[in-house]
Design a protein around this motif. Structure first.
Motif, PDB file in Angstrom:
ATOM      1  N   GLY A  17       0.790  -1.221   0.000  1.00  0.00           N
ATOM      2  CA  GLY A  17       0.000   0.000   0.000  1.00  0.00           C
ATOM      3  C   GLY A  17       0.823   1.272   0.000  1.00  0.00           C
ATOM      4  O   GLY A  17       0.264   2.371  -0.056  1.00  0.00           O
ATOM      5  N   ARG A  18       2.136   1.151   0.029  1.00  0.00           N
ATOM      6  CA  ARG A  18       3.015   2.319   0.075  1.00  0.00           C
ATOM      7  C   ARG A  18       3.244   2.872  -1.325  1.00  0.00           C
ATOM      8  O   ARG A  18       3.392   2.139  -2.282  1.00  0.00           O
ATOM      9  CB  ARG A  18       4.354   1.947   0.704  1.00  0.00           C
ATOM     10  N   VAL A  19       3.297   4.194  -1.445  1.00  0.00           N
ATOM     11  CA  VAL A  19       3.607   4.873  -2.694  1.00  0.00           C
ATOM     12  C   VAL A  19       4.960   5.555  -2.547  1.00  0.00           C
ATOM     13  O   VAL A  19       5.177   6.330  -1.613  1.00  0.00           O
ATOM     14  CB  VAL A  19       2.535   5.907  -3.065  1.00  0.00           C
ATOM     15  N   SER A  20       5.896   5.256  -3.448  1.00  0.00           N
ATOM     16  CA  SER A  20       7.227   5.868  -3.411  1.00  0.00           C
ATOM     17  C   SER A  20       7.450   6.678  -4.677  1.00  0.00           C
ATOM     18  O   SER A  20       7.004   6.293  -5.760  1.00  0.00           O
ATOM     19  CB  SER A  20       8.313   4.793  -3.269  1.00  0.00           C
ATOM     20  N   ILE A  21       8.135   7.794  -4.539  1.00  0.00           N
ATOM     21  CA  ILE A  21       8.422   8.699  -5.647  1.00  0.00           C
ATOM     22  C   ILE A  21       9.928   8.730  -5.868  1.00  0.00           C
ATOM     23  O   ILE A  21      10.703   8.822  -4.913  1.00  0.00           O
ATOM     24  CB  ILE A  21       7.901  10.116  -5.372  1.00  0.00           C
ATOM     25  N   SER A  22      10.356   8.678  -7.139  1.00  0.00           N
ATOM     26  CA  SER A  22      11.787   8.652  -7.468  1.00  0.00           C
ATOM     27  C   SER A  22      12.095   9.611  -8.613  1.00  0.00           C
ATOM     28  O   SER A  22      11.854   9.277  -9.782  1.00  0.00           O
ATOM     29  CB  SER A  22      12.233   7.227  -7.848  1.00  0.00           C
ATOM     30  N   PRO A  23      12.627  10.790  -8.327  1.00  0.00           N
ATOM     31  CA  PRO A  23      13.160  11.643  -9.393  1.00  0.00           C
ATOM     32  C   PRO A  23      14.579  11.207  -9.741  1.00  0.00           C
ATOM     33  O   PRO A  23      15.331  10.785  -8.859  1.00  0.00           O
ATOM     34  CB  PRO A  23      13.159  13.037  -8.758  1.00  0.00           C
ATOM     35  N   ASP A  74      14.082   3.483 -49.165  1.00  0.00           N
ATOM     36  CA  ASP A  74      14.229   3.298 -50.610  1.00  0.00           C
ATOM     37  C   ASP A  74      15.574   3.801 -51.122  1.00  0.00           C
ATOM     38  O   ASP A  74      16.101   3.320 -52.120  1.00  0.00           O
ATOM     39  CB  ASP A  74      13.098   4.028 -51.347  1.00  0.00           C
ATOM     40  N   VAL A  75      16.125   4.811 -50.442  1.00  0.00           N
ATOM     41  CA  VAL A  75      17.409   5.353 -50.891  1.00  0.00           C
ATOM     42  C   VAL A  75      18.572   4.775 -50.112  1.00  0.00           C
ATOM     43  O   VAL A  75      19.705   5.196 -50.287  1.00  0.00           O
ATOM     44  CB  VAL A  75      17.409   6.901 -50.775  1.00  0.00           C
ATOM     45  N   GLY A  76      18.315   3.816 -49.218  1.00  0.00           N
ATOM     46  CA  GLY A  76      19.394   3.119 -48.529  1.00  0.00           C
ATOM     47  C   GLY A  76      19.923   3.859 -47.320  1.00  0.00           C
ATOM     48  O   GLY A  76      20.852   4.626 -47.401  1.00  0.00           O
ATOM     49  N   TYR A  77      19.321   3.637 -46.166  1.00  0.00           N
ATOM     50  CA  TYR A  77      19.778   4.240 -44.927  1.00  0.00           C
ATOM     51  C   TYR A  77      20.442   3.180 -44.058  1.00  0.00           C
ATOM     52  O   TYR A  77      19.931   2.072 -43.920  1.00  0.00           O
ATOM     53  CB  TYR A  77      18.603   4.851 -44.153  1.00  0.00           C
ATOM     54  N   PHE A  78      21.559   3.529 -43.456  1.00  0.00           N
ATOM     55  CA  PHE A  78      22.233   2.619 -42.553  1.00  0.00           C
ATOM     56  C   PHE A  78      22.724   3.405 -41.334  1.00  0.00           C
ATOM     57  O   PHE A  78      23.075   4.571 -41.443  1.00  0.00           O
ATOM     58  CB  PHE A  78      23.418   1.932 -43.246  1.00  0.00           C
ATOM     59  N   SER A  79      22.743   2.761 -40.179  1.00  0.00           N
ATOM     60  CA  SER A  79      23.087   3.462 -38.949  1.00  0.00           C
ATOM     61  C   SER A  79      24.584   3.714 -38.855  1.00  0.00           C
ATOM     62  O   SER A  79      25.399   3.019 -39.456  1.00  0.00           O
ATOM     63  CB  SER A  79      22.646   2.638 -37.732  1.00  0.00           C
ATOM     64  N   LYS A  80      24.925   4.742 -38.095  1.00  0.00           N
ATOM     65  CA  LYS A  80      26.315   5.064 -37.834  1.00  0.00           C
ATOM     66  C   LYS A  80      26.411   5.631 -36.423  1.00  0.00           C
ATOM     67  O   LYS A  80      25.738   6.592 -36.085  1.00  0.00           O
ATOM     68  CB  LYS A  80      26.839   6.092 -38.844  1.00  0.00           C
ATOM     69  N   SER A  81      27.240   5.035 -35.589  1.00  0.00           N
ATOM     70  CA  SER A  81      27.363   5.478 -34.207  1.00  0.00           C
ATOM     71  C   SER A  81      28.339   6.650 -34.109  1.00  0.00           C
ATOM     72  O   SER A  81      29.450   6.599 -34.638  1.00  0.00           O
ATOM     73  CB  SER A  81      27.850   4.330 -33.313  1.00  0.00           C
ATOM     74  N   THR A  82      27.912   7.714 -33.443  1.00  0.00           N
ATOM     75  CA  THR A  82      28.761   8.869 -33.194  1.00  0.00           C
ATOM     76  C   THR A  82      28.522   9.333 -31.768  1.00  0.00           C
ATOM     77  O   THR A  82      27.684   8.790 -31.038  1.00  0.00           O
ATOM     78  CB  THR A  82      28.453  10.029 -34.161  1.00  0.00           C
ATOM     79  N   GLU A  83      29.233  10.379 -31.371  1.00  0.00           N
ATOM     80  CA  GLU A  83      29.081  10.910 -30.024  1.00  0.00           C
ATOM     81  C   GLU A  83      27.692  11.496 -29.797  1.00  0.00           C
ATOM     82  O   GLU A  83      27.257  11.656 -28.658  1.00  0.00           O
ATOM     83  CB  GLU A  83      30.137  11.978 -29.754  1.00  0.00           C
ATOM     84  N   LYS A  84      26.970  11.815 -30.863  1.00  0.00           N
ATOM     85  CA  LYS A  84      25.610  12.318 -30.706  1.00  0.00           C
ATOM     86  C   LYS A  84      24.651  11.254 -30.183  1.00  0.00           C
ATOM     87  O   LYS A  84      23.552  11.586 -29.703  1.00  0.00           O
ATOM     88  CB  LYS A  84      25.092  12.877 -32.039  1.00  0.00           C
ATOM     89  N   ASN A  85      25.016   9.989 -30.277  1.00  0.00           N
ATOM     90  CA  ASN A  85      24.154   8.931 -29.763  1.00  0.00           C
ATOM     91  C   ASN A  85      24.022   8.990 -28.241  1.00  0.00           C
ATOM     92  O   ASN A  85      23.085   8.424 -27.681  1.00  0.00           O
ATOM     93  CB  ASN A  85      24.694   7.555 -30.156  1.00  0.00           C
ATOM     94  N   LEU A  86      24.962   9.640 -27.572  1.00  0.00           N
ATOM     95  CA  LEU A  86      24.960   9.715 -26.118  1.00  0.00           C
ATOM     96  C   LEU A  86      24.355  11.051 -25.688  1.00  0.00           C
ATOM     97  O   LEU A  86      24.906  12.111 -25.977  1.00  0.00           O
ATOM     98  CB  LEU A  86      26.395   9.581 -25.595  1.00  0.00           C
ATOM     99  N   GLN A  87      23.215  10.986 -24.996  1.00  0.00           N
ATOM    100  CA  GLN A  87      22.495  12.186 -24.605  1.00  0.00           C
ATOM    101  C   GLN A  87      21.986  12.052 -23.165  1.00  0.00           C
ATOM    102  O   GLN A  87      22.182  11.023 -22.520  1.00  0.00           O
ATOM    103  CB  GLN A  87      21.326  12.452 -25.559  1.00  0.00           C
ATOM    104  N   PHE A  88      21.321  13.117 -22.691  1.00  0.00           N
ATOM    105  CA  PHE A  88      20.881  13.158 -21.295  1.00  0.00           C
ATOM    106  C   PHE A  88      19.379  13.421 -21.206  1.00  0.00           C
ATOM    107  O   PHE A  88      18.735  13.821 -22.177  1.00  0.00           O
ATOM    108  CB  PHE A  88      21.638  14.237 -20.528  1.00  0.00           C
ATOM    109  N   GLY A  89      18.847  13.218 -20.014  1.00  0.00           N
ATOM    110  CA  GLY A  89      17.438  13.486 -19.759  1.00  0.00           C
ATOM    111  C   GLY A  89      17.160  13.476 -18.266  1.00  0.00           C
ATOM    112  O   GLY A  89      18.068  13.336 -17.439  1.00  0.00           O
ATOM    113  N   ALA A  90      15.883  13.623 -17.917  1.00  0.00           N
ATOM    114  CA  ALA A  90      15.467  13.618 -16.517  1.00  0.00           C
ATOM    115  C   ALA A  90      14.036  13.125 -16.440  1.00  0.00           C
ATOM    116  O   ALA A  90      13.260  13.240 -17.404  1.00  0.00           O
ATOM    117  CB  ALA A  90      15.585  15.002 -15.908  1.00  0.00           C
ATOM    118  N   GLY A  91      13.677  12.552 -15.307  1.00  0.00           N
ATOM    119  CA  GLY A  91      12.321  12.040 -15.171  1.00  0.00           C
ATOM    120  C   GLY A  91      11.930  11.827 -13.729  1.00  0.00           C
ATOM    121  O   GLY A  91      12.715  12.052 -12.797  1.00  0.00           O
ATOM    122  N   ILE A  92      10.707  11.376 -13.547  1.00  0.00           N
ATOM    123  CA  ILE A  92      10.197  11.062 -12.219  1.00  0.00           C
ATOM    124  C   ILE A  92       9.231   9.891 -12.342  1.00  0.00           C
ATOM    125  O   ILE A  92       8.475   9.794 -13.321  1.00  0.00           O
ATOM    126  CB  ILE A  92       9.502  12.291 -11.583  1.00  0.00           C
TER     127      ILE A  92
END
Length: 221
Positions: free
Chosen positions: A40-46, A60-78
């Motif tokens: 019955g307990r409610v916990s909150i986690s930011p 159709d024009v041929g897309y393929f992935s490429k890993s770069t430093e832009k793949n690493l990003q940040f965020g926040a949540g609760i």
């Protein structure tokens, strides 16, 4: 005299064993009561989030992935969790994150006497996304420190109207799978792999789901 000493030693041994057994039983009862108290307990986690989002699609024009430093990003949540059983609960959260992708576009030009030549152009984008995960949380350890999580997540692309991301769908669904571990009373580490279930690119021809990793650190309130 030796007989009396022998019986005294046996009595002391049995008394010590009984005391130890009682303490162990009392400790187990305290742990069970502690688990029952969580019902019955409610916990909150930011928390803050680090995302890694390698992206792969074919068009159709041929897309393929490429890993770069832009793949690493940040965020926040609760997130908030409701414990409906001693070892299980359900959670609902809201997460804002940046997710970088890099895509190579390949195409062919020329023809005739000059022949054909292949070209490749790299496109790098940063998506601003809002995630709403609903998850089942299982706590297999008596102390409740470890949580195993699986659920469903709605994803909203907030900058989908921009020229660069015009070909990307503004809504998607992912399947988050992962775990969290609590250190001490309140410090949390959360790791997830979010499996894309829907197409992210309108032109991906059935092979453009977006899956990504996330690592979060936060506090249990």
């Amino acid at each position: 005299m030796k007989t009396i000493c022998f019986f005294l030693a046996v009595a002391l041994s049995l008394t010590g064993s009984a005391a130890f057994a009682q303490q162990s039983e009392e400790g187990a009862q305290v742990q069970v009561k502690g688990q029952d108290a969580e019902v019955g307990r409610v916990s909150i986690s930011p928390y803050a989030v680090l995302t890694y989002s390698p992206y792969s699609t074919h068009t159709d024009v041929g897309y393929f992935s490429k890993s770069t430093e832009k793949n690493l990003q940040f965020g926040a949540g609760i997130e908030g969790e409701y414990r409906f059983q001693a070892n299980a609960g359900v959670s609902l959260g809201v997460i804002y994150s940046l997710e970088g992708i890099s895509v190579d576009e390949t195409f062919t030009s020329g023809g005739g006497l000059m022949g054909y030549s292949n070209h490749r152009i790299t496109h790098e984008y940063v998506m601003k996304r809002l995630h709403v995960p609903a998850m089942l949380c299982v706590h297999p350890m008596v102390n409740g420190r470890l949580s195993l999580k699986v659920g469903i997540q709605a994803d909203f692309l907030l900058n989908g109207g921009s020229k660069e991301l015009d070909n990307f769908n503004t809504f998607g669904v992912t399947l988050p799978v992962g775990f969290s571990f609590r250190f001490g009373d309140s410090f949390l580490v959360d790791a997830r792999y979010n499996i894309g279930l829907t197409e992210i690119n309108k032109n991906s021809n059935g092979d453009g789901s977006h899956s990504y990793f996330s690592l979060g650190v936060g506090m249990l309130l």
